[in-house]
Enzyme design. Structure first.
Site, PDB file in Angstrom:
ATOM      1  CD  GLU A 129      -5.079  -1.467  -2.145  1.00 15.83           C
ATOM      2  OE1 GLU A 129      -5.156  -2.367  -2.256  1.00 15.83           O
ATOM      3  OE2 GLU A 129      -5.613  -0.243  -2.150  1.00 15.83           O
ATOM      4  CG  HIS A 174      -2.235   1.099   0.904  1.00 12.80           C
ATOM      5  ND1 HIS A 174      -2.028   1.878   1.350  1.00 12.80           N
ATOM      6  CD2 HIS A 174      -3.569   0.321   0.521  1.00 12.80           C
ATOM      7  CE1 HIS A 174      -3.484   2.455   1.406  1.00 12.80           C
ATOM      8  NE2 HIS A 174      -3.934   1.829   0.569  1.00 12.80           N
ATOM      9  CG  ASP A 220     -10.827   4.053  -3.358  1.00 16.40           C
ATOM     10  OD1 ASP A 220      -9.590   3.253  -3.802  1.00 16.40           O
ATOM     11  OD2 ASP A 220     -10.825   4.662  -2.059  1.00 16.40           O
TER      12      ASP A 220
END
Length: 1038
Positions: free
Chosen positions: A998, A845, A922
């Site tokens: 990620e 992350h 996101d």
């Protein structure tokens, strides 16, 4: 592609002016090489950066040592191949061929020096494996991509695909071919041109001219006859000769190749001999040639009227068009019968038409005086002087290697110093060396030369056949050649001689004791001898060759006659095995179908000495030995193994055998683990964490350094050079590492740790218990990971999770971070369930800002360019980012980064996919990789670059998805680190001030059964463990 070839053939037949392309013959493997359809080659490819006006910058052929100074252009050339077995008729006689995209020879591959070449090879041959060798390339960064089954890889099984990726580390002319059996004799070959510096001027590059023998029987039939039991002696004899896959046979009128000249121009021809056995003599009626390169080595130019090419050799020549504008002349390729017996068809001709020639009429010119020269050797060594001088120096090892053709009791085989060879396709030698297993079967003829600097061989040929000697992974210095007077000189007694290759001479007992040398110790051009990758060894002669051991790996030294190779003519060179075992990083996919693969580097785990004799069902059987070293805190997993192999038709990075090894270790620990344990490493096999969890551990490599702390196995700093050569820290975080603990208790930004990316319903810590965030209230980001091993460029963390945070079962986690000189950061995370099934989706992350906040434009990442070529789909989420189960296409939306665009270009548009909370990405993107590279870690899946620093990052991973977050939750309250403060006022992490990437599978897959992701997200003690591989490679924009 066959259909395309037929259409092209028909089009050519319709052109009256095209030389001999009419008639009844249709070749299903037609190639454009040697036809008007083939265009001249450029001086170099221009769809790439051009520093100092050329792709390779200021490097030249006079002052650049191309063995140590290879440009790194950052460019990759992509090719997709389908290998098929089909009926073809290159000379009008139908036979069975092996073709690349329906062509014989296969398609032309081109690249600039220093570029990367990526070739996706799909094997559509229904009943054979295959593998492709890239002849003459050093493969210094990728020795496992040499393409030799049994040496560096297992064959590509029928119905499967494999991706080769390697750097064009030399320049000039070469070829590729199958190294599986003798497949290339049936057409599985093609040209490869790497553009580079030139030391001579020319007007036009006509490209490859491949002169090859041709057999009307499929290669398997030929080999079967060759290896018939004694007393049969069946030497394969070719039926014809081809130029660029074309010729007629016995006057049948099949199409022949043709080329175009313009009076007064100088042409470059790239001559290649991809024959199975024949020496080739090349000439052009009434013209001389200037030889400028042999193999991959530029030489001082010299003139000749003919060029001799042994199998595998290349020569680049310049030809001046000195004829009249109406001339037509013959180009000739001739295979001298004394060099290899034939059934006939010894000459192939191709027409050269000047600009005003009558193309409906064949040339009538006569051959030059040396067109049919019978000498099988190369030009004198004194004549072939490399442009860039290298003195080979004195060797560390000298070997004298006599060559024999003799029976093994049932068959005639080739022996080198009393050793013959046979490959084990299921157990590649390089992969055995990687695991430290150096006790090779005698039949593999492996010779370990350790770390010796330089090796010299004296090959002595007392038989009746010539041998084009080829060493993989190196150019060889050719120091001397000469005659061996008789066998007595070689063997110290007249007690035998080799069986003549094409006679039925009586077989006699051969030597088995010491050897003498025919060489008198002299060296031709001692300060700068000839270098090339193939050198002809004549019957009754010797050659002296030498090479520097600067390329760790496993390299066959063999005769390049296909039939000799099939009969055991291989000497296997093992170079620097310690480096192979301890430092070489071999992608796990290389061992697909093999009996062993290693994660690299092998993680160090505290275990007790044990022998494991069986593993769970569904895995390949593996016998492992786990041994304990003196220091129990840094025990290294070591083993030796042999196993049965079952071929699979699924290309995967997660090797069954590698993961089975780790699984065996995990099962051992599970058997000793209290189920109700509560402390990290409370199990006696591990030690509890001690030390400072916030102490930074810094790793370095050329052009990169990074720091990590045990708290969360977290990256805190990563420095790479910008376009001005200044080191910049490109990750967001804190200078004071203890601040990460404070952050966990307040902002909880998750700067830099390992997290669990799964969006499932156990445990829950977000949105009133509706879902977890990154592994629960106390996720892996808040755990102190034990350092199991650390070197100057690598660190391994271990965390033993005993059913924490409500997740079922115990989990052994190993994270290894490695820096390489590319420069790159490699992250490997392995998670092994010990006693129950459990969901696992670990990810790094990291908050990136490649602009390093150097100016106002770099305060956010909105000006950065993001490219995700395989992100064709996106997982739809609801208002709190939980997947709805719907998967949508990105094409034509603000989520489409498949062609690359600035992150901010569409971020403020109205959005319909979900997940852009207040105009900030996101989102979970699905990587729709090519089917031949579903989990190939060499495939670039993302590229990110900043215009402010010019820093570019390329991402490779085995994962099938990417979560992209553009820091919409940042609000300018966290100051960037001191090294990132470049402006008068303090810089803070603003909204859009970073991007998180990620690498993971499809989020929430365990709750979406229709997606079929359980095998990638739920792991048990009887399945492969979870493996997350990510490689971040850094460069600068040109």
């Amino acid at each position: 592609m066959v259909a395309v070839a037929n259409v092209a053939n028909a089009a050519l037949a319709a052109r009256a002016e095209t030389f001999t392309y009419g008639g009844p013959y249709t070749n299903n493997a037609w190639s454009p090489l040697g036809t008007p359809q083939h265009q001249p080659l450029p001086y170099y490819r221009t769809d790439n950066p051009m520093p100092q006006g050329r792709p390779w910058g200021g490097r030249d052929s006079w002052n650049t040592n191309y063995y140590t100074d290879t440009p790194n252009t950052g460019v990759t050339r992509y090719y997709d191949w389908n290998i098929t077995k089909l009926q073809c008729s290159p000379d009008g006689v139908e036979t069975t061929c092996l073709a690349v995209n329906g062509q014989v020879p296969g398609e032309l591959v081109t690249a600039n020096w220093g570029e990367w070449i990526q070739v996706n090879v799909c094997n559509a041959i229904p009943d054979e494996g295959t593998a492709i060798h890239w002849h003459g390339l050093l493969q210094k960064q990728t020795p496992y991509m040499d393409g030799v089954p049994g040496m560096t890889q297992c064959p590509i099984a029928p119905g499967t695909c494999f991706t080769y990726r390697f750097q064009a580390d030399l320049y000039g002319t070469t070829w590729y071919h199958s190294h599986y059996g003798s497949q290339y004799a049936s057409g599985l070959v093609g040209p490869l041109v790497i553009y580079g510096p030139n030391n001579t001027a020319y007007g036009e590059d006509l490209g490859p001219v491949m002169i090859s023998d041709w057999y009307h029987e499929y290669y398997e039939t030929v080999v079967d006859a060759l290896l018939q039991p004694l007393p049969a002696v069946n030497i394969p004899m070719s039926d014809n000769n081809l130029i660029n896959g074309k010729n007629s046979f016995n006057g049948n009128g099949a199409p022949m190749a043709s080329f175009n000249f313009t009076r007064g121009k100088t042409y470059r021809l790239r001559l290649i001999n991809p024959s199975a056995a024949a020496v080739q003599k090349f000439s052009i009626d009434g013209h001389t040639m200037t030889v400028i390169a042999n193999d991959f080595v530029e030489i001082e130019p010299y003139e000749t009227d003919h060029v001799t090419l042994a199998v595998g050799q290349r020569s680049d020549v310049l030809v001046k068009a000195t004829g009249n504008a109406t001339d037509a002349v013959w180009m000739r390729g001739y295979k001298p019968p004394p060099c290899w017996p034939t059934h006939g068809g010894d000459e192939v001709k191709a027409a050269i038409f000047y600009e005003n020639a009558d193309r409906t009429q064949a040339p009538t010119t006569s051959a030059g005086p040396n067109a049919y020269d019978q000498y099988c050797g190369n030009d004198p060594l004194s004549q072939t002087v490399p442009t860039y001088a290298i003195n080979p120096g004195e060797p560390s090892v000298i070997e004298i290697i006599p060559i024999e053709f003799r029976p093994n009791g049932t068959n005639l085989l080739w022996y080198l110093a009393n050793r013959t060879f046979r490959a084990d396709y299921n157990d590649p030698i390089l992969l055995e060396a990687k695991q430290g297993s150096l006790d090779f079967p005698y039949i593999e003829n492996v010779h370990n030369y350790g770390t010796n600097r330089s090796i010299r061989f004296v090959f002595e040929n007392t038989g009746a056949q010539p041998h084009p000697m080829h060493l993989h992974g190196h150019n060889i210095f050719v120091l001397q050649e000469g005659s061996c007077v008789d066998d007595e000189t070689v063997v110290g007694g007249n007690n035998g001689s080799s069986v003549p290759g094409h006679t039925n001479a009586t077989l006699v007992k051969m030597w088995d004791t010491g050897y003498g040398s025919c060489w008198d110790g002299s060296i031709t051009n001692a300060g700068n001898p000839q270098r090339r990758d193939v050198q002809m060894l004549l019957p009754g002669h010797y050659i002296v060759v030498q090479w520097n051991q600067d390329n760790p790996g496993v390299w066959p030294f063999h005769c390049h006659i296909a039939w000799h190779l099939s009969a055991g003519f291989v000497w296997t060179v093992l170079e620097q095995p310690d480096f192979v075992e301890n430092e070489m990083e071999i992608p796990q996919i290389m061992a697909q179908y093999a009996n062993t693969i290693l994660p690299s580097p092998l993680p160090e785990i505290d275990l007790r000495k044990i022998q494991v004799a069986a593993v769970p069902p569904g895995t390949v059987r593996l016998l492992c030995f786990l041994s304990l070293s003196v220091n129990i805190t840094t025990v290294k997993l070591s083993y030796s193994s042999r196993q049965d192999v079952r071929q699979s038709h699924r290309v995967t990075m997660l090797s069954t055998t590698t993961t089975t090894l780790l699984l065996a270790a995990a099962s051992l620990v599970a058997a000793q683990t209290p189920v109700n344990g509560s402390d990290n490493f409370s199990n006696p096999a591990f030690k509890a964490f001690t030390g400072d969890p916030f102490q930074k551990h810094t790793l370095t490599a050329n052009g990169i350094n990074a720091s990590f702390i045990p708290y969360g196995a977290r990256i805190t700093n990563l420095y790479v050079c910008d376009q001005n050569g200044t080191y910049q820290d490109v990750v967001v975080g804190y200078d004071n590492a203890t601040q990460y603990l404070i952050d966990s208790e307040t902002n909880h930004t998750y700067f830099g740790p390992i997290i669990d990316g799964q969006t499932s319903h156990i445990p829950n810590n977000e949105h009133g218990g509706l879902n977890p965030l990154h592994g629960g209230f106390v996720g892996y980001d808040q755990q102190n990971w034990t350092i199991a091993s650390q070197t100057g460029n690598s660190i391994t963390f271990v965390f033993y999770d005993q059913a924490q945070q409500g997740f079922p079962g115990d989990l052994l986690n190993v994270a290894t971070y490695t820096l390489t000189d590319e420069p790159a950061w490699i992250s490997r995370m392995v998670s092994i369930p010990l006693n129950e099934a459990t969901p696992v989706m670990l990810a790094n992350h990291v908050y990136w800002n490649l602009g390093a906040f150097v100016n106002k434009e770099a305060i956010t990442v909105l000006n950065d360019t993001l490219y995700m070529p395989y992100a064709d789909r996106i997982i739809e989420v609801d208002s709190i980012l939980i997947p709805t189960g719907q998967i949508n296409m990105t094409n034509g939306t603000a989520f489409d980064f498949t062609h690359g665009k600035q992150i901010g270009s569409d971020i403020f548009q109205p959005l319909s996919q979900g997940g852009l909370n207040g105009s900030s990405y996101d989102n979970a993107f699905i990587l729709d990789r090519p089917r031949y590279a579903m989990e190939d870690p060499a495939l670039e899946v993302l590229r990110l670059s900043s215009p402010s620093t010019g820093i570019q990052m390329s991402l490779q991973t085995n994962q099938q998805g990417l979560q992209i977050y553009t820091c919409g939750g940042q609000n300018g309250t966290i100051a960037v680190k001191a090294d990132q403060q470049h402006m008068a006022n303090t810089t803070y992490v603003e909204r859009y001030g970073c991007i998180v990437i990620e690498t993971q599978d499809w989020i929430d897959g365990i709750n979406q059964p229709q997606w079929g992701r359980d095998q990638y997200q739920i792991f048990t003690p009887t399945t492969e463990p979870a493996l997350n591989y990510a490689k971040y490679t850094f460069s600068t924009l040109k």
